[in-house]
Scaffold this motif. Structure first.
Motif, PDB file in Angstrom:
ATOM      1  N   TYR A 231       0.562  -1.274  -0.004  1.00 36.50           N
ATOM      2  CA  TYR A 231      -0.157  -0.016  -0.049  1.00 36.50           C
ATOM      3  C   TYR A 231       0.817   1.216  -0.046  1.00 36.50           C
ATOM      4  O   TYR A 231       0.538   2.140  -0.564  1.00 36.50           O
ATOM      5  N   LYS A 232       2.093   1.289   0.478  1.00 34.18           N
ATOM      6  CA  LYS A 232       2.931   2.353   0.605  1.00 34.18           C
ATOM      7  C   LYS A 232       3.253   2.635  -0.790  1.00 34.18           C
ATOM      8  O   LYS A 232       3.522   3.700  -1.105  1.00 34.18           O
ATOM      9  N   ASP A 233       3.736   1.433  -1.580  1.00 36.21           N
ATOM     10  CA  ASP A 233       4.058   1.821  -2.830  1.00 36.21           C
ATOM     11  C   ASP A 233       3.124   2.352  -3.902  1.00 36.21           C
ATOM     12  O   ASP A 233       3.305   3.169  -4.699  1.00 36.21           O
ATOM     13  N   MET A 234       1.852   1.690  -3.561  1.00 38.84           N
ATOM     14  CA  MET A 234       0.784   2.224  -4.259  1.00 38.84           C
ATOM     15  C   MET A 234       0.538   3.649  -4.260  1.00 38.84           C
ATOM     16  O   MET A 234       0.340   4.308  -5.149  1.00 38.84           O
ATOM     17  N   VAL A 235       0.563   4.169  -3.054  1.00 40.31           N
ATOM     18  CA  VAL A 235       0.179   5.495  -2.677  1.00 40.31           C
ATOM     19  C   VAL A 235       1.666   6.440  -3.210  1.00 40.31           C
ATOM     20  O   VAL A 235       1.347   7.432  -3.662  1.00 40.31           O
ATOM     21  N   ARG A 236       2.625   6.026  -2.848  1.00 37.82           N
ATOM     22  CA  ARG A 236       3.784   6.850  -3.419  1.00 37.82           C
ATOM     23  C   ARG A 236       4.010   6.831  -4.555  1.00 37.82           C
ATOM     24  O   ARG A 236       4.118   7.815  -5.323  1.00 37.82           O
ATOM     25  N   ILE A 237       3.744   5.789  -5.642  1.00 35.00           N
ATOM     26  CA  ILE A 237       3.552   5.902  -7.114  1.00 35.00           C
ATOM     27  C   ILE A 237       2.576   6.887  -7.502  1.00 35.00           C
ATOM     28  O   ILE A 237       2.618   7.639  -8.489  1.00 35.00           O
ATOM     29  N   ALA A 238       1.263   6.643  -7.033  1.00 35.93           N
ATOM     30  CA  ALA A 238       0.226   7.698  -7.421  1.00 35.93           C
ATOM     31  C   ALA A 238       0.614   9.095  -7.056  1.00 35.93           C
ATOM     32  O   ALA A 238       0.213   9.862  -7.809  1.00 35.93           O
ATOM     33  N   GLN A 239       1.063   9.255  -6.051  1.00 32.02           N
ATOM     34  CA  GLN A 239       1.581  10.883  -5.707  1.00 32.02           C
ATOM     35  C   GLN A 239       2.707  11.393  -6.723  1.00 32.02           C
ATOM     36  O   GLN A 239       2.535  12.430  -6.980  1.00 32.02           O
ATOM     37  N   GLU A 240       3.615  10.305  -6.956  1.00 28.77           N
ATOM     38  CA  GLU A 240       4.647  10.845  -7.999  1.00 28.77           C
ATOM     39  C   GLU A 240       4.036  11.040  -9.345  1.00 28.77           C
ATOM     40  O   GLU A 240       4.518  11.820  -9.934  1.00 28.77           O
ATOM     41  N   LYS A 241       2.996  10.419  -9.641  1.00 27.66           N
ATOM     42  CA  LYS A 241       2.177  10.726 -10.781  1.00 27.66           C
ATOM     43  C   LYS A 241       1.283  12.049 -10.780  1.00 27.66           C
ATOM     44  O   LYS A 241       0.756  12.520 -11.734  1.00 27.66           O
ATOM     45  N   GLY A 242       1.284  12.321  -9.663  1.00 22.63           N
ATOM     46  CA  GLY A 242       0.196  13.728  -9.271  1.00 22.63           C
ATOM     47  C   GLY A 242      -1.207  13.255  -9.141  1.00 22.63           C
ATOM     48  O   GLY A 242      -2.152  14.258  -9.382  1.00 22.63           O
ATOM     49  N   TYR A 243      -1.603  11.997  -8.904  1.00 21.10           N
ATOM     50  CA  TYR A 243      -2.968  11.411  -8.936  1.00 21.10           C
ATOM     51  C   TYR A 243      -3.738  12.154  -7.524  1.00 21.10           C
ATOM     52  O   TYR A 243      -2.923  12.426  -6.674  1.00 21.10           O
ATOM     53  N   GLU A 244      -4.843  12.502  -8.012  1.00 18.60           N
ATOM     54  CA  GLU A 244      -5.827  12.821  -6.678  1.00 18.60           C
ATOM     55  C   GLU A 244      -6.201  11.538  -6.018  1.00 18.60           C
ATOM     56  O   GLU A 244      -6.751  11.643  -4.636  1.00 18.60           O
ATOM     57  N   TYR A 245      -6.640  10.403  -6.770  1.00 21.13           N
ATOM     58  CA  TYR A 245      -7.250   9.531  -6.022  1.00 21.13           C
ATOM     59  C   TYR A 245      -6.562   8.022  -6.939  1.00 21.13           C
ATOM     60  O   TYR A 245      -6.186   8.292  -8.038  1.00 21.13           O
ATOM     61  N   ILE A 246      -7.006   6.994  -5.999  1.00 15.71           N
ATOM     62  CA  ILE A 246      -6.882   5.610  -6.612  1.00 15.71           C
ATOM     63  C   ILE A 246      -8.055   4.786  -6.056  1.00 15.71           C
ATOM     64  O   ILE A 246      -8.558   5.066  -5.029  1.00 15.71           O
ATOM     65  N   ALA A 247      -8.263   3.812  -6.868  1.00 11.23           N
ATOM     66  CA  ALA A 247      -9.228   2.860  -6.347  1.00 11.23           C
ATOM     67  C   ALA A 247      -8.795   1.287  -6.265  1.00 11.23           C
ATOM     68  O   ALA A 247      -8.180   1.045  -7.072  1.00 11.23           O
ATOM     69  N   ILE A 248      -8.569   0.752  -5.100  1.00  9.46           N
ATOM     70  CA  ILE A 248      -8.295  -0.547  -4.704  1.00  9.46           C
ATOM     71  C   ILE A 248      -9.493  -1.471  -5.313  1.00  9.46           C
ATOM     72  O   ILE A 248     -10.389  -1.606  -4.372  1.00  9.46           O
ATOM     73  N   SER A 249      -9.485  -1.988  -6.608  1.00 10.24           N
ATOM     74  CA  SER A 249     -10.560  -2.929  -6.865  1.00 10.24           C
ATOM     75  C   SER A 249     -10.154  -4.241  -7.196  1.00 10.24           C
ATOM     76  O   SER A 249      -9.572  -4.579  -8.287  1.00 10.24           O
ATOM     77  N   ASP A 250     -10.523  -4.902  -6.096  1.00  5.71           N
ATOM     78  CA  ASP A 250      -9.956  -6.416  -6.073  1.00  5.71           C
ATOM     79  C   ASP A 250     -11.105  -7.077  -6.855  1.00  5.71           C
ATOM     80  O   ASP A 250     -12.163  -6.929  -6.791  1.00  5.71           O
ATOM     81  N   HIS A 251     -10.768  -8.722  -7.163  1.00  6.89           N
ATOM     82  CA  HIS A 251     -11.612  -9.665  -7.787  1.00  6.89           C
ATOM     83  C   HIS A 251     -12.757  -9.827  -6.859  1.00  6.89           C
ATOM     84  O   HIS A 251     -12.684  -9.879  -5.484  1.00  6.89           O
ATOM     85  N   SER A 252     -13.809 -10.691  -7.443  1.00 11.02           N
ATOM     86  CA  SER A 252     -14.939 -11.182  -6.620  1.00 11.02           C
ATOM     87  C   SER A 252     -14.930 -12.480  -6.669  1.00 11.02           C
ATOM     88  O   SER A 252     -13.951 -13.043  -7.326  1.00 11.02           O
ATOM     89  N   ILE A 253     -15.803 -13.004  -5.770  1.00 12.32           N
ATOM     90  CA  ILE A 253     -15.611 -14.459  -5.506  1.00 12.32           C
ATOM     91  C   ILE A 253     -15.729 -15.706  -6.561  1.00 12.32           C
ATOM     92  O   ILE A 253     -14.783 -16.450  -6.523  1.00 12.32           O
ATOM     93  N   SER A 254     -16.172 -15.066  -7.813  1.00 12.46           N
ATOM     94  CA  SER A 254     -16.182 -16.259  -9.098  1.00 12.46           C
ATOM     95  C   SER A 254     -14.708 -16.371  -9.329  1.00 12.46           C
ATOM     96  O   SER A 254     -14.476 -17.328 -10.245  1.00 12.46           O
ATOM     97  N   ASN A 255     -13.985 -15.313  -9.322  1.00 10.24           N
ATOM     98  CA  ASN A 255     -12.532 -15.090  -9.764  1.00 10.24           C
ATOM     99  C   ASN A 255     -11.823 -16.046  -8.790  1.00 10.24           C
ATOM    100  O   ASN A 255     -10.902 -15.256  -8.276  1.00 10.24           O
ATOM    101  N   PHE A 256     -11.801 -17.361  -8.869  1.00 11.28           N
ATOM    102  CA  PHE A 256     -11.136 -18.183  -7.634  1.00 11.28           C
ATOM    103  C   PHE A 256      -9.596 -18.026  -7.929  1.00 11.28           C
ATOM    104  O   PHE A 256      -8.986 -18.071  -7.069  1.00 11.28           O
ATOM    105  N   TYR A 257      -9.570 -18.175  -9.220  1.00 18.04           N
ATOM    106  CA  TYR A 257      -8.036 -18.295  -9.471  1.00 18.04           C
ATOM    107  C   TYR A 257      -7.108 -16.881  -9.057  1.00 18.04           C
ATOM    108  O   TYR A 257      -5.933 -16.739  -8.974  1.00 18.04           O
ATOM    109  N   GLY A 258      -7.778 -15.780  -8.915  1.00 20.41           N
ATOM    110  CA  GLY A 258      -7.555 -14.469  -8.412  1.00 20.41           C
ATOM    111  C   GLY A 258      -7.660 -14.098  -7.098  1.00 20.41           C
ATOM    112  O   GLY A 258      -7.608 -13.094  -6.677  1.00 20.41           O
ATOM    113  N   ASN A 259      -7.964 -15.254  -6.339  1.00 27.56           N
ATOM    114  CA  ASN A 259      -8.523 -15.156  -5.074  1.00 27.56           C
ATOM    115  C   ASN A 259      -9.464 -14.159  -4.760  1.00 27.56           C
ATOM    116  O   ASN A 259      -9.483 -13.314  -3.775  1.00 27.56           O
ATOM    117  N   GLY A 260     -10.536 -14.277  -5.579  1.00 30.03           N
ATOM    118  CA  GLY A 260     -11.493 -13.405  -5.339  1.00 30.03           C
ATOM    119  C   GLY A 260     -12.359 -13.228  -4.135  1.00 30.03           C
ATOM    120  O   GLY A 260     -12.400 -14.176  -3.187  1.00 30.03           O
TER     121      GLY A 260
END
Length: 451
Positions: A231-260
């Motif tokens: 999460y620290k890297d996520m925020v750091r990279i976003a700030q370096e790019k001048g982002y105002e926001y990011i969305a942490i959007s993980d897989h849902s349950i059907s995507n079992f191979y992605g640990n949904g």
């Protein structure tokens, strides 16, 4: 059909890894004493998603006053001895220049074109292409009696019976070349032989989206599913790019191979994101989810849960052998629901792995436009989905788009550049992309479309 599509990709490579190879090649070339300047041209300069080879324009120090063919050929032979080169395939000598094609240790061929100082801008313009753009420009120039003999008329300092040919050949910049033809400068991404020349003539070229226009990435995976970004890297990279926001959007349950995430785990993650916001106050962290469409009108989470999300992404991750009618119905059913924001990687293409699914993209675009939703340009280098043709269709239909990285690792977040390149080749402007909006504007977009 999938096999035919796979075969059609033979000899092509996603541009992202090729650009890494290219930097090494340039380092070797620029270390050679005779070389003064190098420039990447061809399909890479035009920012195509898939490329066949690397084209490099080279200016040697000895080609300033006049073009020395003997020394230029010797330079090409010396380049063939570099450690990144496997072998010299061919040398081609034309009236005004000489070039060579090499195989490389990266299994991507390179063409080196030796230029002269006098014609550098002309060579840069000519070798950038595309062939369709040059053909269209030649027809335009002939029609308007600017170059009666066509572009080849200005292929030498004494060419042509009027002044335009020699002036173009000796132009100091590409902007001057277009100006001499009565046109506004056309950026390499738009040199496709479509309508760019007429738009340039009318001073109506689009104000293309730029990297700095992006205010946030709405499709980033975390350790809650299959992401490997701290999460620290996520925020750091976003700030370096001048982002105002990011969305942490993980897989849902059907995507079992992605640990949904199950509904229970999704609710737990909502609490986690709430605490994460307290820890990182310099950027807005949005609660997102990439939700599988199981069947038409049936999704991994119930509506009351989806409505609690800041960003709700609809996605197709299974049933790739379904008919076009089935897949289209599934996608459209999600776009019709007021709680979904956009459809991720709409055609399901993964380079070298999966052909586009059977889907009526025109109907999907129509649904997006009708219901005020967006289609994703997925910037991950193996996806590049939507492609530029479908992104252009979406713009023409009045549908919005969103450029995301679908990041699973820290380096993936830099791939936003690839999605921007697709958007630029499609002629998209900042106003066409929802994540060029501030967070307040994004919320207004979400709320406004349901009224």
């Amino acid at each position: 059909r999938s096999l035919e599509y796979y075969i059609s990709l033979e000899g092509k490579t996603p541009r992202w890894p090729v650009e890494f190879y290219m930097e090494t090649v340039l380092k070797h070339l620029n270390g050679m004493g005779d070389i003064e300047k190098t420039e990447i041209v061809g399909s890479i300069r035009r920012k195509k998603a898939l490329i066949s080879d690397i084209d490099i324009l080279v200016l040697p120090r000895f080609n300033h006053k006049s073009y020395d063919f003997k020394r230029s050929r010797k330079l090409l032979e010396d380049i063939g001895k570099l450690t990144v080169i496997k072998e010299l395939i061919s040398i081609d000598q034309q009236k005004n220049d000489i070039s060579a094609v090499y195989s490389t240790i990266y299994e991507v061929n390179i063409e080196i074109i030796i230029a002269g100082a006098v014609s550098w801008a002309w060579q840069l313009f000519k070798t950038t292409g595309s062939k369709m753009h040059l053909k269209a420009l030649e027809e335009y120039a002939k029609k308007n009696k600017l170059l009666p003999g066509g572009l080849e008329e200005c292929s030498g300092p004494s060419a042509g019976s009027n002044d335009t040919g020699p002036l173009i050949y000796n132009a100091s910049s590409e902007k001057d070349i277009y100006r001499l033809l009565g046109l506004r400068f056309i950026v390499p991404e738009l040199r496709q032989g479509r309508d760019e020349i007429e738009l340039s003539r009318q001073d109506r070229l689009p104000d293309l989206i730029e990297t700095g226009d992006i205010k946030g990435d709405l499709h980033i995976h975390s350790e809650w599913s299959d992401g490997l970004i701290d999460y620290k890297d996520m925020v750091r990279i976003a700030q370096e790019k001048g982002y105002e926001y990011i969305a942490i959007s993980d897989h849902s349950i059907s995507n079992f191979y992605g640990n949904g995430l199950s509904t229970e785990r999704l609710v737990q993650k909502m609490g986690f994101i709430k605490n994460l916001r307290k820890k990182f106050k310099d950027i807005n962290i949005l609660m997102g989810a990439e939700i599988d469409i199981r069947k038409a009108g049936r999704f991994d989470y119930p509506p009351e849960i989806i409505k609690k999300l800041d960003i709700a992404i609809a996605s197709l991750h299974s049933s790739f052998t379904n008919s076009s009618m089935e897949n289209t119905s599934k996608a459209v059913s999600a776009l019709e629901e007021d709680y979904f924001d956009f459809l991720a990687h709409p055609t399901g293409f993964v380079f070298g792995n999966r052909a586009p699914i059977f889907i009526d993209i025109d109907r999907v675009i129509e649904a997006c436009s009708k219901h005020g939703k967006a289609l994703e340009i997925n910037s991950y280098y193996m996806r590049m989905d939507l492609n530029e043709q479908n992104a252009r269709k979406a713009k023409d239909a009045g549908a919005k788009l969103v450029i995301n990285t679908d990041s699973h690792r820290p380096g993936n977040m830099d791939m936003i550049e690839l999605g921007i390149d697709i958007a630029r080749r499609a002629g998209l402007e900042a106003e066409d992309i929802i994540n060029t909006s501030s967070l307040d504007e994004l919320v207004l977009w979400k709320n406004g479309r349901n009224k």
